[in-house]
Design a protein around this motif. Structure first.
Motif, mmCIF file in Angstrom:
data_model
loop_
_atom_site.group_PDB
_atom_site.id
_atom_site.type_symbol
_atom_site.label_atom_id
_atom_site.label_comp_id
_atom_site.label_asym_id
_atom_site.label_seq_id
_atom_site.Cartn_x
_atom_site.Cartn_y
_atom_site.Cartn_z
ATOM 1 N N CYS A 78 -9.141 0.968 -13.867
ATOM 2 C CA CYS A 78 -9.084 -0.489 -13.997
ATOM 3 C C CYS A 78 -10.143 -1.057 -14.935
ATOM 4 O O CYS A 78 -9.848 -1.896 -15.800
ATOM 5 C CB CYS A 78 -9.260 -1.145 -12.624
ATOM 6 S SG CYS A 78 -7.894 -0.892 -11.481
ATOM 7 N N ALA A 87 7.052 -0.635 -8.606
ATOM 8 C CA ALA A 87 6.279 -1.293 -9.659
ATOM 9 C C ALA A 87 6.531 -0.632 -11.016
ATOM 10 O O ALA A 87 6.675 -1.320 -12.038
ATOM 11 C CB ALA A 87 4.786 -1.254 -9.319
ATOM 12 N N HIS A 88 6.594 0.701 -11.014
ATOM 13 C CA HIS A 88 6.898 1.413 -12.250
ATOM 14 C C HIS A 88 8.286 1.041 -12.747
ATOM 15 O O HIS A 88 8.498 0.839 -13.954
ATOM 16 C CB HIS A 88 6.814 2.919 -12.019
ATOM 17 C CG HIS A 88 5.409 3.414 -11.850
ATOM 18 N ND1 HIS A 88 5.102 4.698 -11.438
ATOM 19 C CD2 HIS A 88 4.213 2.805 -12.020
ATOM 20 C CE1 HIS A 88 3.806 4.849 -11.381
ATOM 21 N NE2 HIS A 88 3.242 3.716 -11.726
ATOM 22 N N ASP A 122 0.045 0.162 -13.562
ATOM 23 C CA ASP A 122 -0.453 0.803 -12.338
ATOM 24 C C ASP A 122 -1.782 1.477 -12.664
ATOM 25 O O ASP A 122 -1.818 2.455 -13.409
ATOM 26 C CB ASP A 122 0.564 1.838 -11.827
ATOM 27 C CG ASP A 122 0.026 2.618 -10.642
ATOM 28 O OD1 ASP A 122 -0.814 2.073 -9.895
ATOM 29 O OD2 ASP A 122 0.429 3.789 -10.467
ATOM 30 N N TYR A 124 0.815 -1.211 0.000
ATOM 31 C CA TYR A 124 0.000 0.000 0.000
ATOM 32 C C TYR A 124 0.854 1.269 0.000
ATOM 33 O O TYR A 124 0.318 2.374 -0.031
ATOM 34 C CB TYR A 124 -0.930 0.024 1.220
ATOM 35 C CG TYR A 124 -1.991 -1.045 1.199
ATOM 36 C CD1 TYR A 124 -3.186 -0.841 0.507
ATOM 37 C CD2 TYR A 124 -1.802 -2.255 1.831
ATOM 38 C CE1 TYR A 124 -4.166 -1.828 0.471
ATOM 39 C CE2 TYR A 124 -2.772 -3.247 1.807
ATOM 40 C CZ TYR A 124 -3.958 -3.023 1.123
ATOM 41 O OH TYR A 124 -4.920 -3.992 1.087
ATOM 42 N N SER A 125 2.149 1.119 0.063
ATOM 43 C CA SER A 125 3.029 2.279 0.187
ATOM 44 C C SER A 125 3.328 2.911 -1.168
ATOM 45 O O SER A 125 3.232 2.259 -2.225
ATOM 46 C CB SER A 125 4.352 1.872 0.850
ATOM 47 O OG SER A 125 5.090 1.017 -0.012
ATOM 48 N N HIS A 126 3.718 4.196 -1.126
ATOM 49 C CA HIS A 126 4.093 4.884 -2.360
ATOM 50 C C HIS A 126 5.384 4.295 -2.915
ATOM 51 O O HIS A 126 5.605 4.304 -4.137
ATOM 52 C CB HIS A 126 4.272 6.376 -2.082
ATOM 53 C CG HIS A 126 4.575 7.171 -3.315
ATOM 54 N ND1 HIS A 126 3.658 7.347 -4.338
ATOM 55 C CD2 HIS A 126 5.721 7.806 -3.725
ATOM 56 C CE1 HIS A 126 4.208 8.070 -5.304
ATOM 57 N NE2 HIS A 126 5.450 8.352 -4.960
ATOM 58 N N GLU A 127 6.224 3.748 -2.014
ATOM 59 C CA GLU A 127 7.482 3.156 -2.463
ATOM 60 C C GLU A 127 7.227 1.969 -3.390
ATOM 61 O O GLU A 127 7.949 1.757 -4.357
ATOM 62 C CB GLU A 127 8.318 2.705 -1.251
ATOM 63 C CG GLU A 127 8.931 3.833 -0.434
ATOM 64 C CD GLU A 127 7.900 4.599 0.385
ATOM 65 O OE1 GLU A 127 6.788 4.044 0.624
ATOM 66 O OE2 GLU A 127 8.189 5.749 0.782
ATOM 67 N N TRP A 128 6.169 1.210 -3.099
ATOM 68 C CA TRP A 128 5.863 0.075 -3.962
ATOM 69 C C TRP A 128 5.366 0.549 -5.322
ATOM 70 O O TRP A 128 5.664 -0.068 -6.349
ATOM 71 C CB TRP A 128 4.840 -0.831 -3.307
ATOM 72 C CG TRP A 128 4.217 -1.821 -4.248
ATOM 73 C CD1 TRP A 128 2.901 -2.027 -4.467
ATOM 74 C CD2 TRP A 128 4.901 -2.738 -5.122
ATOM 75 N NE1 TRP A 128 2.705 -3.005 -5.419
ATOM 76 C CE2 TRP A 128 3.925 -3.463 -5.844
ATOM 77 C CE3 TRP A 128 6.244 -2.999 -5.375
ATOM 78 C CZ2 TRP A 128 4.245 -4.429 -6.785
ATOM 79 C CZ3 TRP A 128 6.565 -3.963 -6.322
ATOM 80 C CH2 TRP A 128 5.582 -4.673 -7.009
ATOM 81 N N VAL A 129 4.627 1.643 -5.351
ATOM 82 C CA VAL A 129 4.167 2.188 -6.632
ATOM 83 C C VAL A 129 5.374 2.551 -7.495
ATOM 84 O O VAL A 129 5.433 2.227 -8.689
ATOM 85 C CB VAL A 129 3.275 3.426 -6.413
ATOM 86 C CG1 VAL A 129 2.899 4.048 -7.756
ATOM 87 C CG2 VAL A 129 2.010 3.042 -5.648
ATOM 88 N N GLU A 130 6.349 3.212 -6.879
ATOM 89 C CA GLU A 130 7.559 3.585 -7.614
ATOM 90 C C GLU A 130 8.324 2.343 -8.070
ATOM 91 O O GLU A 130 8.839 2.284 -9.194
ATOM 92 C CB GLU A 130 8.440 4.468 -6.731
ATOM 93 C CG GLU A 130 7.829 5.827 -6.409
ATOM 94 C CD GLU A 130 8.702 6.667 -5.511
ATOM 95 O OE1 GLU A 130 9.671 6.107 -4.932
ATOM 96 O OE2 GLU A 130 8.443 7.872 -5.378
ATOM 97 N N PRO A 162 -4.505 3.265 -10.606
ATOM 98 C CA PRO A 162 -4.738 3.736 -9.237
ATOM 99 C C PRO A 162 -6.192 3.855 -8.818
ATOM 100 O O PRO A 162 -6.478 4.057 -7.650
ATOM 101 C CB PRO A 162 -4.065 5.120 -9.234
ATOM 102 C CG PRO A 162 -4.090 5.563 -10.657
ATOM 103 C CD PRO A 162 -3.950 4.318 -11.467
#
Length: 248
Positions: A86, A72-73, A79, A64-70, A81
């Motif tokens: 979706c 994943a990119h 992604d 759920y963290s922003h770090e995982w979004v980065e 959001p």
């Protein structure tokens, strides 16, 4: 993990179809070796190839963290959001092909489901927005204005008694400015909801609800939270956070 108001049938159908597709691919690859002495070797090779190919989806941190979004990119993962981002992918060609293969859904059924989910999304936000408008207009804003009026009367009384009014004036000015901003937000939200309802196409309407209506709801919520932190609990018409957390 589905939301509390969601039915588990849809995600279960999707997950089971995905698993069936993967097992089907494994079967196609391994069937030529089923009677071969090299079968076990081929199984190990297949598992190794699959792990190498899909290792980028494995993540054991906070999903759920922003770090995982980065991250994943960085890994090249898609992604999406929001729900509106979706749902249109329901009918991607690869998904249509997979559902047709196992006789789960045809193209028309997938399109119908996509439209139904988008319509439900828009209706849910519309109901929440109009409920928010009614609560704000009939409860929260009047309570704020009443307390500003109380402070203004206190200022007049204290001035007659030659008492200092610094605190009352600061609170009255701040709350009055917040009340003005709150009123503007209520009006803006109502206008945006009405604009959204005028959009006839399902996907553009859902996008408008997400991009515009939800954004205005968030601004209105921020103003309301600021007012709530200043107002006395006895003057606030609904339970505040401390009452909900500690007194229920």
């Amino acid at each position: 993990m589905v939301g509390s108001s969601d039915n588990i049938a849809c995600p279960n159908a999707l997950l089971n179809t995905i698993v069936a597709e993967e097992l089907s691919e494994f079967t196609e690859i391994l069937t030529p070796f089923k009677d071969s002495e090299h079968f076990e070797t081929e199984v190990k090779k297949l598992l190794k190839d699959v792990l190498k190919k899909h290792r980028r989806i494995i993540f054991n941190g906070d999903g759920y963290s922003h770090e995982w979004v980065e991250e994943a990119h960085r890994r090249g993962l898609p992604d999406f959001p929001s729900t509106v981002d979706c749902l249109p992918h329901y009918t991607d060609e690869k998904n249509l092909k997979m559902f047709k293969k196992f006789g789960i859904y045809n193209e028309n059924e997938l399109k119908a489901r996509t439209e139904a989910y988008l319509e439900k999304y828009s209706k849910t936000i519309r109901i929440e927005a109009r409920t928010m408008i009614e609560m704000a207009r009939k409860q929260l804003l009047p309570a704020t204005l009443d307390y500003v009026d109380t402070l203004a009367n206190s200022i007049i009384t204290k001035q007659k008694a030659s008492l200092t009014t610094y605190t009352d004036e600061k609170m009255a000015l701040k709350l009055n400015d917040l009340a003005d901003a709150f009123y503007e937000s209520i009006e803006n939200l109502e206008q945006q909801v009405n604009r959204a309802c005028e959009i006839k196409e399902i996907l553009p309407q859902a996008r408008f609800f997400h991009d515009v209506v939800l954004a205005e709801m968030e601004r209105m919520r921020t103003t309301s939270d600021t007012i709530e932190r200043i107002m006395p609990s006895s003057k606030w018409p609904i339970p505040d956070y401390s009452a909900i957390i500690y007194n229920v």
